[in-house]
Design a protein around this motif. Structure first.
Motif, PDB file in Angstrom:
ATOM      1  N   UNK A   1       0.411  -1.328  -0.077  1.00 57.72           N
ATOM      2  CA  UNK A   1      -0.032  -0.330   0.134  1.00 57.72           C
ATOM      3  C   UNK A   1       0.517   1.258  -0.188  1.00 57.72           C
ATOM      4  N   UNK A   2       2.031   0.667   0.552  1.00 60.24           N
ATOM      5  CA  UNK A   2       2.789   2.629   0.988  1.00 60.24           C
ATOM      6  C   UNK A   2       3.677   2.873  -0.608  1.00 60.24           C
ATOM      7  N   UNK A   3       3.890   1.967  -0.706  1.00 54.03           N
ATOM      8  CA  UNK A   3       4.743   1.420  -2.144  1.00 54.03           C
ATOM      9  C   UNK A   3       3.097   2.124  -3.372  1.00 54.03           C
ATOM     10  N   UNK A   4       2.654   2.091  -3.534  1.00 55.36           N
ATOM     11  CA  UNK A   4       1.420   1.610  -4.348  1.00 55.36           C
ATOM     12  C   UNK A   4       0.581   3.042  -4.377  1.00 55.36           C
ATOM     13  N   UNK A   5       0.292   3.628  -3.458  1.00 52.64           N
ATOM     14  CA  UNK A   5       0.026   4.886  -3.006  1.00 52.64           C
ATOM     15  C   UNK A   5      -0.272   5.740  -3.631  1.00 52.64           C
ATOM     16  N   UNK A   6       1.089   6.665  -4.333  1.00 52.76           N
ATOM     17  CA  UNK A   6       1.629   7.523  -5.107  1.00 52.76           C
ATOM     18  C   UNK A   6       1.637   6.975  -6.300  1.00 52.76           C
ATOM     19  N   UNK A   7       1.559   6.701  -7.222  1.00 50.78           N
ATOM     20  CA  UNK A   7       0.953   6.904  -9.054  1.00 50.78           C
ATOM     21  C   UNK A   7      -0.537   7.083  -9.161  1.00 50.78           C
ATOM     22  N   UNK A   8      -1.042   6.186  -7.915  1.00 43.35           N
ATOM     23  CA  UNK A   8      -2.579   6.593  -7.835  1.00 43.35           C
ATOM     24  C   UNK A   8      -3.341   8.313  -7.738  1.00 43.35           C
TER      25      UNK A   8
END
Lengths: 542, 306
Positions: free
Chosen positions: A413-420
């Motif tokens: 979640x911590x790594x995937x949150x930024x692009x979205x």
């Protein structure tokens, strides 16, 4: 009429291929409906046949190059070895399922299964005996062919040894003669030195010849004898199967749940009988205690589940589950925040520094942080009510949810949150000015403006961001699982790397394909979702 | 006092030191149920005028009044139809119209809503495309849908911002007739902006030319004394029509020439710019004294570099 519906079917199929991004199969469908066959054949040749040939070429190169490179974990596996390892993993998984079924079987079904397995075991034993005979035969054959091939070399070696013995003796005599000449005062030092040199050279030459032949003999000995190898593999396979059948019989008989429950019940009845006959207070108390213990044992046995080993498929399930948990958390955080950022420049200004600083942080750092944080929440995970609850649920219990899964998901979640987040903000901020004007002219309220204008207009970009997020999440997850030994595909790879058996390398390559194919499918899924919500490509309803 | 009144309105854009006055001292009175066409060249400020009327932007000076009340924000009494359709691409024609109807008539139930939407979609002859999305429609059909959306709100005044300029000639004629028919059967005030003199003469009661920008303003109006219904085919031979058309066209051409002459009269001081000869500087980063020298040469007062 029929033609028209057929046409409709064709266009639906083409539309489906278009939305799913498999336009490469377009000519196949068109060809099936006989639409411009020449053009379709040409397209098939260019965009399907040539890529297939190229893929085959790559596999061929792999096949040729791999065996030339020796590593500590053996040769680099060729495609067939990797395929074989996939099959082995599959067999392992189906066997685990069979054992679980056996463990839970009761009544006539169990008896029937025992009979079946025993028949199979008998057949297997017979087959094994036959195969072992073949193996012995091939072993003898191997010894014989080795002897046949080595004998002439051995003979030559003996000849060479004899010859060098003779030459050595001659040389020694010459040296002695030269030394004697000096003693007699007839010669000089030169002939002696020459003779010694000649002796050394002769010895070296003799040794070189011998070692050349010996090397040839060693080569022959280390040559693999194909029939023997095959026989060994056959024997191993059957022995393996027999072992599995023995295990099955165990799970159908002594280790079977119903049998164990029955045994415990028998013991309980016995204890109760003794309790009824007890005369002294001490005896009654001890029997009563034993009866209570037996009762709780029965209860526990009845609830017992088969403790299945982690197979590749359960690892895949667990990884997928983890990545989706992480992804959903990321989406739930990113989309509202992104909308807020897109709507308000103040919010954007507040979040920009946070995004800029935390976006480039390595997943490993997040993993460690979450490992510590999550660990602090669950000091004793085995008895924590959350995990007890999660592991009592029907599907989730097979995934063995534990803190490791939670912090892996948090890392995802911590790594995937930024692009979205960034894409959502961009999508909301770049909404068409005409649409804003429409909202103003229609005098839409904030809620309508948000849900009827802003979000629909930003959706394609939101989904583009989510697609990147899922890709990032999947990549991060495998690394996180490998590093934290949290069950999943990453741990599968890590375990294989650590245990270093002859199949490890092949298993790692197999896992590489599995991870890649699943990543590809996840990406495709997101592309389809993106196509379904985007309005610029016309109707995407199927 | 007239129904819709633009009272000496001025508006400009940009920061104070670089301000463009788009409209200056614009004055216009529109009577109830009148069809007024504003004709002007592109870039004259026509769209700004319609945005002012719709209440999307506020004038710097002056007021716009509707039945005596100042327009401060978009209101349901003013229906605007945009030049580039402005349909929401993720909604079907029905949903696009329904979104407007729901705002204008919040008390409608589902059946009334459906009836209302279908009535207006039928009025613009778009019923077969009710369930289609804008991307599946042609330009003419989209403009019809946009018209249906505007009409469905039953505004007192229709503001049409070059509604037909993006269409081909045939579709254009068809929708012109459509608008005239609707106006004739269901009278209301219309202000239409156009760059087509023929269209203006064919449709309007009064034609107001907009002078060339910047600082554009509305000039003396040309009344159109042609009987209604006007027939497109016979109109070409009608001497009144031909006279009017020639007159307006000639006027517009003089406007253009005037503005050109105006522009030619204006003398603009160009900055004295010297190209920099970069070849005399070596291609290594300048530091220390050399950098100071370089900065001196690249002085913004003597070069166009800022």
């Amino acid at each position: 009429m029929a033609e028209k519906s057929l046409d409709k079917f064709k266009y639906r199929t083409l539309r489906f291929l278009d939305v799913t991004g498999f336009t490469v199969f377009d000519p196949v469908v068109r060809l099936a409906f006989r639409e411009e066959p020449n053009k379709q054949l040409k397209a098939l040749f260019n965009y399907m046949l040539i890529p297939i040939v190229f893929a085959l070429f790559c596999i061929f190169v792999w096949w040729q190059v791999a065996p030339n490179h020796k590593t500590k974990s053996g040769e680099v596996p060729t495609p067939d070895v990797v395929w074989n390892s996939a099959m082995i993993n599959h067999t392992f998984s189906t066997r685990e399922q069979t054992k679980e079924r056996d463990f839970l079987l009761v009544g006539d079904a169990r008896l029937a299964a025992i009979a079946e397995v025993e028949a199979m075991a008998a057949a297997g034993t017979a087959q094994l005996a036959k195969l072992e005979a073949t193996l012995a035969q091939h072993a003898a054959g191997n010894i014989k062919q080795l002897a046949d091939r080595i004998a002439p070399l051995q003979a030559r070696l003996e000849i060479i040894e004899a010859q060098s013995g003779v030459i050595n003796a001659e040389m020694k005599a010459a040296v002695n003669a030269a030394a004697a000449a000096i003693e007699r005062g007839e010669g000089t030092a030169q002939p002696l030195l020459a003779a010694l040199r000649a002796e050394d050279e002769a010895k070296d030459a003799g040794r070189a010849a011998e070692s050349f032949i010996k090397a040839q003999i060693d080569d022959i000995r280390s040559d693999k004898y194909a029939p023997l190898n095959q026989a060994r593999l056959d024997v191993n396979a059957v022995a393996d199967k027999l072992q599995f059948l023995t295990k099955r019989i165990d799970f159908l008989t002594t280790s079977n749940r119903s049998i164990r429950v029955a045994a415990a019940e028998e013991q309980l009845a016995e204890t109760q009988g003794k309790l009824a006959e007890a005369t002294t207070a001490k005896a009654a108390l001890s029997e009563a205690k034993r009866a209570i213990r037996n009762e709780s044992l029965i209860e526990r046995l009845e609830q017992q589940q088969y403790a299945s080993a982690m197979t590749i498929y359960t690892q895949i399930n667990r990884s997928l589950f983890t990545v989706f948990i992480g992804f959903i958390v990321a989406a739930m955080v990113a989309i509202p925040l992104g909308v807020l950022c897109g709507l308000s420049r103040i919010a954007m200004a507040c979040l920009t520094p946070i995004i800029s600083i935390f976006k480039p942080v390595s997943p490993v750092v997040y993993l460690l942080i979450f490992q510590i944080v999550v660990g602090a929440f669950f000091p004793d995970p085995d008895s924590h009510p959350l995990f007890l609850f999660l592991n009592s649920l029907p599907f989730l219990s097979t995934l063995a949810i534990n803190p490791a899964l939670i912090f892996s998901a948090c890392t995802v979640a911590a790594c995937a949150v930024w692009p979205a987040l960034v894409n959502t903000a961009l999508g909301v901020a770049t909404i068409d000015k005409d649409h804003i004007n429409v909202a103003r002219v229609l005098r839409l309220g904030f809620k309508d403006r948000l849900f009827k204008i802003i979000i629909p207009s930003a959706l394609p970009l939101v989904f583009a961001g989510l697609r990147i997020s899922l890709g990032v999440g999947w990549m991060v997850l495998i690394a996180a699982e490998a590093l934290s030994s949290s069950d999943g595909l990453g741990k599968f790879v890590w375990d294989e790397y650590q245990n270093g058996s002859s199949f490890s390398f092949a298993n790692i390559l197999y896992a590489c394909f599995v991870v890649g194919i699943i990543g590809f499918l996840l990406d495709r899924m997101m592309i389809i979702l993106q196509r379904l919500v985007s309005f610029d490509g016309g109707s995407t309803s199927l | 006092m007239s129904y819709l009144e633009i009272d000496h309105v001025s508006i400009g854009f940009g920061p104070t030191n670089n301000r463009t006055e788009v409209l200056k001292d614009v004055h216009l009175s529109v009577e109830e149920n009148e069809f007024v066409a504003v004709v002007g060249f592109s870039g004259a400020g026509k769209s700004t005028l319609i945005s002012l009327l719709a209440g999307l932007v506020q004038p710097d000076q002056g007021e716009i009044r509707l039945a005596g009340k100042v327009i401060k924000e978009p209101s349901p009494r003013l229906g605007i139809m945009f030049q580039n359709y402005s349909l929401l691409p993720w909604l079907t024609v029905f949903e696009n119209v329904a979104l407007a109807v729901k705002q204008a008539f919040p008390k409608y139930n589902a059946a009334e809503m459906k009836e209302h939407v279908e009535k207006y979609v039928a009025m613009v002859k778009l019923s077969p495309a009710l369930g289609k999305k804008p991307a599946e429609l042609s330009g003419g059909m989209r403009q019809r849908a946009s018209l249906a959306r505007t009409l469905s709100m039953q505004p007192e005044i229709l503001l049409l911002d070059e509604p037909l300029s993006a269409l081909d000639a045939l579709t254009r004629a068809e929708i012109q007739d459509e608008i005239i028919n609707i106006w004739e059967s269901d009278r209301r005030t219309i202000v239409m902006i156009t760059n087509d003199v023929d269209e203006a003469v064919l449709m309007a009661d009064r034609i107001v030319p907009l002078t060339m920008g910047p600082e554009a303003t509305l000039d003396e109006a040309f009344p159109v004394d042609l009987e209604r219904p006007r027939n497109r085919t016979t109109l070409n031979t009608n001497p009144v029509f031909r006279h009017l058309r020639t007159e307006i066209s000639r006027y517009m051409v003089t406007l253009n020439e005037d503005s050109k002459a105006l522009k030619a009269d204006k003398i603009v001081d160009l900055p004295s710019v010297m190209p920099i000869d970069f070849s005399i500087y070596p291609h290594i980063p300048a530091r220390g004294r050399r950098r100071r020298d370089l900065v001196k040469v690249l002085d913004p007062t003597t070069t166009f570099f800022k």
